[in-house]
Design a protein around this motif. Structure first.
Motif, PDB file in Angstrom:
ATOM      1  N   UNK A  71       0.834  -1.196   0.000  1.00 12.54           N
ATOM      2  CA  UNK A  71       0.000   0.000   0.000  1.00 12.54           C
ATOM      3  C   UNK A  71       0.873   1.252   0.000  1.00 12.54           C
ATOM      4  N   UNK A  72       1.924   1.244   0.785  1.00 10.48           N
ATOM      5  CA  UNK A  72       2.822   2.400   0.812  1.00 10.48           C
ATOM      6  C   UNK A  72       3.446   2.631  -0.558  1.00 10.48           C
ATOM      7  N   UNK A  73       3.859   1.570  -1.212  1.00 11.06           N
ATOM      8  CA  UNK A  73       4.446   1.692  -2.550  1.00 11.06           C
ATOM      9  C   UNK A  73       3.430   2.264  -3.523  1.00 11.06           C
ATOM     10  N   UNK A  74       2.180   1.772  -3.468  1.00 11.72           N
ATOM     11  CA  UNK A  74       1.134   2.263  -4.360  1.00 11.72           C
ATOM     12  C   UNK A  74       0.792   3.726  -4.087  1.00 11.72           C
ATOM     13  N   UNK A  75       0.787   4.124  -2.821  1.00  3.55           N
ATOM     14  CA  UNK A  75       0.511   5.518  -2.470  1.00  3.55           C
ATOM     15  C   UNK A  75       1.627   6.416  -3.006  1.00  3.55           C
ATOM     16  N   UNK A  76       2.870   5.998  -2.804  1.00  7.52           N
ATOM     17  CA  UNK A  76       3.991   6.794  -3.313  1.00  7.52           C
ATOM     18  C   UNK A  76       3.954   6.903  -4.836  1.00  7.52           C
ATOM     19  N   UNK A  77       3.589   5.818  -5.509  1.00  4.13           N
ATOM     20  CA  UNK A  77       3.469   5.865  -6.975  1.00  4.13           C
ATOM     21  C   UNK A  77       2.367   6.833  -7.393  1.00  4.13           C
ATOM     22  N   UNK A  78       1.234   6.802  -6.688  1.00  6.90           N
ATOM     23  CA  UNK A  78       0.128   7.700  -7.022  1.00  6.90           C
ATOM     24  C   UNK A  78       0.544   9.150  -6.836  1.00  6.90           C
ATOM     25  N   UNK A  79       1.248   9.455  -5.749  1.00  8.79           N
ATOM     26  CA  UNK A  79       1.698  10.825  -5.511  1.00  8.79           C
ATOM     27  C   UNK A  79       2.752  11.250  -6.531  1.00  8.79           C
ATOM     28  N   UNK A  80       3.626  10.327  -6.905  1.00 10.33           N
ATOM     29  CA  UNK A  80       4.684  10.628  -7.880  1.00 10.33           C
ATOM     30  C   UNK A  80       4.104  10.901  -9.264  1.00 10.33           C
ATOM     31  N   UNK A  81       3.124  10.096  -9.670  1.00 11.15           N
ATOM     32  CA  UNK A  81       2.567  10.213 -11.012  1.00 11.15           C
ATOM     33  C   UNK A  81       1.561  11.359 -11.149  1.00 11.15           C
ATOM     34  N   UNK A  82       1.091  11.895 -10.017  1.00 11.32           N
ATOM     35  CA  UNK A  82       0.069  12.940 -10.068  1.00 11.32           C
ATOM     36  C   UNK A  82       0.664  14.256 -10.563  1.00 11.32           C
ATOM     37  N   UNK A  83      -0.084  14.945 -11.385  1.00 11.89           N
ATOM     38  CA  UNK A  83       0.359  16.238 -11.903  1.00 11.89           C
ATOM     39  C   UNK A  83       0.096  17.364 -10.902  1.00 11.89           C
ATOM     40  N   UNK A  84      -0.810  17.129  -9.972  1.00 12.33           N
ATOM     41  CA  UNK A  84      -1.145  18.107  -8.944  1.00 12.33           C
ATOM     42  C   UNK A  84      -1.392  17.364  -7.633  1.00 12.33           C
ATOM     43  N   UNK A  85      -1.401  18.078  -6.500  1.00 14.22           N
ATOM     44  CA  UNK A  85      -1.669  17.425  -5.216  1.00 14.22           C
ATOM     45  C   UNK A  85      -3.026  16.713  -5.228  1.00 14.22           C
ATOM     46  N   UNK A  92      -6.824   7.137  -2.522  1.00  8.74           N
ATOM     47  CA  UNK A  92      -7.466   5.843  -2.283  1.00  8.74           C
ATOM     48  C   UNK A  92      -8.059   5.280  -3.563  1.00  8.74           C
ATOM     49  N   UNK A  93      -8.710   6.138  -4.359  1.00  6.97           N
ATOM     50  CA  UNK A  93      -9.313   5.667  -5.603  1.00  6.97           C
ATOM     51  C   UNK A  93      -8.254   5.180  -6.587  1.00  6.97           C
ATOM     52  N   UNK A  94      -7.124   5.868  -6.656  1.00  8.13           N
ATOM     53  CA  UNK A  94      -6.042   5.434  -7.542  1.00  8.13           C
ATOM     54  C   UNK A  94      -5.451   4.096  -7.079  1.00  8.13           C
ATOM     55  N   UNK A  95      -5.248   3.980  -5.774  1.00  2.74           N
ATOM     56  CA  UNK A  95      -4.702   2.736  -5.213  1.00  2.74           C
ATOM     57  C   UNK A  95      -5.678   1.585  -5.448  1.00  2.74           C
ATOM     58  N   UNK A  96      -6.970   1.813  -5.183  1.00  2.17           N
ATOM     59  CA  UNK A  96      -7.982   0.763  -5.372  1.00  2.17           C
ATOM     60  C   UNK A  96      -8.088   0.371  -6.842  1.00  2.17           C
TER      61      UNK A  96
END
Length: 143
Positions: A71-85, A92-96
């Motif tokens: 989950x931590x890896x997926x959260x970090x990936x979601x934050x890294x790939x996001x163009x904005x905060x 949660x939706x991206x991780x799910x």
């Protein structure tokens, strides 16, 4: 004829449940013996210890949606790939979605709690930070 079939099924179910109750009763007796032995061992080391004052702890319920650290890896990936905060809900939706978890409300609520805990842990480490947009809305970004 159908009454005898129903009655037979009910009797069989009762026997099944009675066997399960007996098995649980034996397990409770075994655990009580283990507690007694543990209390005696504690008293060997500290005779004045109030063993009865120790609060009991229930087993922790762990969700099995994520492997250790996943989950931590997926959260970090979601934050890294996001163009904005992102809001915690968007994370949660991206991780799910990445994990292909069902849309069931109970599942989503559990994943939401897990993602929020991961975000708080990442913020404490400095790997993520929370930003207040309009004084009320909080969004997350990489730290």
């Amino acid at each position: 004829m159908s009454d005898t079939q129903v009655l037979g099924g009910l009797i069989a179910k009762r026997g099944e449940l009675a066997g399960h109750v007996e098995q649980c009763r034996r397990e409770v007796q075994r655990l009580a013996q283990e507690l007694t032995h543990l209390d005696a061992t504690i008293r060997l080391f500290d005779p004045d210890d109030a063993v009865g004052a120790v609060q009991s702890k229930g087993p922790r319920h762990r969700q099995q949606w994520f492997a250790s650290g996943e989950c931590q890896r997926l959260v970090l990936e979601a934050l890294r790939d996001a163009l904005e905060p992102l809001s915690a809900r968007a994370v949660m939706q991206l991780v799910a979605a990445r994990k292909a978890l069902p849309e069931h409300p109970e599942v989503r609520a559990g994943v939401q709690k897990t993602v929020q805990a991961v975000l708080r842990r990442l913020a404490a480490k400095g790997a993520a930070r929370v930003v207040a947009l309009d004084g009320q809305t909080q969004v997350w970004t990489r730290g």
